[in-house]
Write a protein that holds these residues in place. Structure first.
Motif, PDB file in Angstrom:
ATOM      1  N   ASN A  10       0.816  -1.213   0.000  1.00  0.00           N
ATOM      2  CA  ASN A  10       0.000   0.000   0.000  1.00  0.00           C
ATOM      3  C   ASN A  10       0.854   1.269   0.000  1.00  0.00           C
ATOM      4  O   ASN A  10       0.643   2.139  -0.844  1.00  0.00           O
ATOM      5  CB  ASN A  10      -0.966  -0.027   1.184  1.00  0.00           C
ATOM      6  N   PRO A  11       1.820   1.450   0.897  1.00  0.00           N
ATOM      7  CA  PRO A  11       2.615   2.686   0.860  1.00  0.00           C
ATOM      8  C   PRO A  11       3.448   2.819  -0.418  1.00  0.00           C
ATOM      9  O   PRO A  11       3.612   3.918  -0.948  1.00  0.00           O
ATOM     10  CB  PRO A  11       3.525   2.579   2.084  1.00  0.00           C
ATOM     11  N   ARG A  14       1.073   3.787  -3.259  1.00  0.00           N
ATOM     12  CA  ARG A  14       0.598   5.153  -3.057  1.00  0.00           C
ATOM     13  C   ARG A  14       1.671   6.162  -3.473  1.00  0.00           C
ATOM     14  O   ARG A  14       1.392   7.145  -4.157  1.00  0.00           O
ATOM     15  CB  ARG A  14       0.208   5.372  -1.608  1.00  0.00           C
ATOM     16  N   SER A  15       2.929   5.922  -3.100  1.00  0.00           N
ATOM     17  CA  SER A  15       3.990   6.865  -3.458  1.00  0.00           C
ATOM     18  C   SER A  15       4.229   6.877  -4.970  1.00  0.00           C
ATOM     19  O   SER A  15       4.494   7.924  -5.552  1.00  0.00           O
ATOM     20  CB  SER A  15       5.274   6.533  -2.703  1.00  0.00           C
TER      21      SER A  15
END
Length: 148
Positions: A10-11, A14-15
């Motif tokens: 997820n991170p 997202r980035s």
């Protein structure tokens, strides 16, 4: 296990998505309007007059057309009403003709001059077809013997 993979990715996702979004050139806003061609008042009147003048119209189609016509934010022109009255006579449905007049009276409630104008314009047709108005039948007044 699947939950752990999603939580770890997820991170990262997202980035990456934010970086792509920020590096993109600005796009002008585009509105998507309907591609339907606007119908003029004359075309609208001609379409509904032709609908009610069809010789093969049946009770269901008459009611469907009247419901759709009543759903519009307008009071129908007298020539549309005359075509509807003639369709009612072909189907031998005098009650529907009276309901049409009641609907016109209801739609024109905010303007006092519209309903008398409509009656004035359709009066020859009503007389020719033998259709009485709700006022002539006494349907606009409550029956005193029925009130308890």
């Amino acid at each position: 296990m699947f939950r752990q993979i999603v939580l770890r990715l997820n991170p990262v996702c997202r980035s990456v998505l934010q970086a792509q979004y920020l590096n993109r050139p600005a796009v002008a806003s585009v509105r998507l309007f309907s591609s339907k061609v606007q119908e003029t008042d004359e075309q609208f009147d001609a379409r509904w007059e032709a609908y009610f003048n069809r010789p093969e119209i049946d009770d269901w189609e008459l009611r469907r057309g009247l419901n759709e016509l009543h759903g519009h934010d307008l009071v129908p022109e007298p020539k549309i009403l005359i075509a509807a009255f003639k369709a009612c006579r072909r189907l031998n449905d005098t009650a529907m003709a009276i309901r049409i007049l009641e609907a016109v009276k209801d739609k024109s409630r905010g303007h006092k001059n519209i309903y008398p104008y409509i009656l004035q314009e359709v009066r020859p047709t009503l007389d020719e077809l033998g259709i009485q108005t709700p006022e002539e039948l006494g349907l606009d007044q409550p029956q005193q013997d029925k009130i308890y």
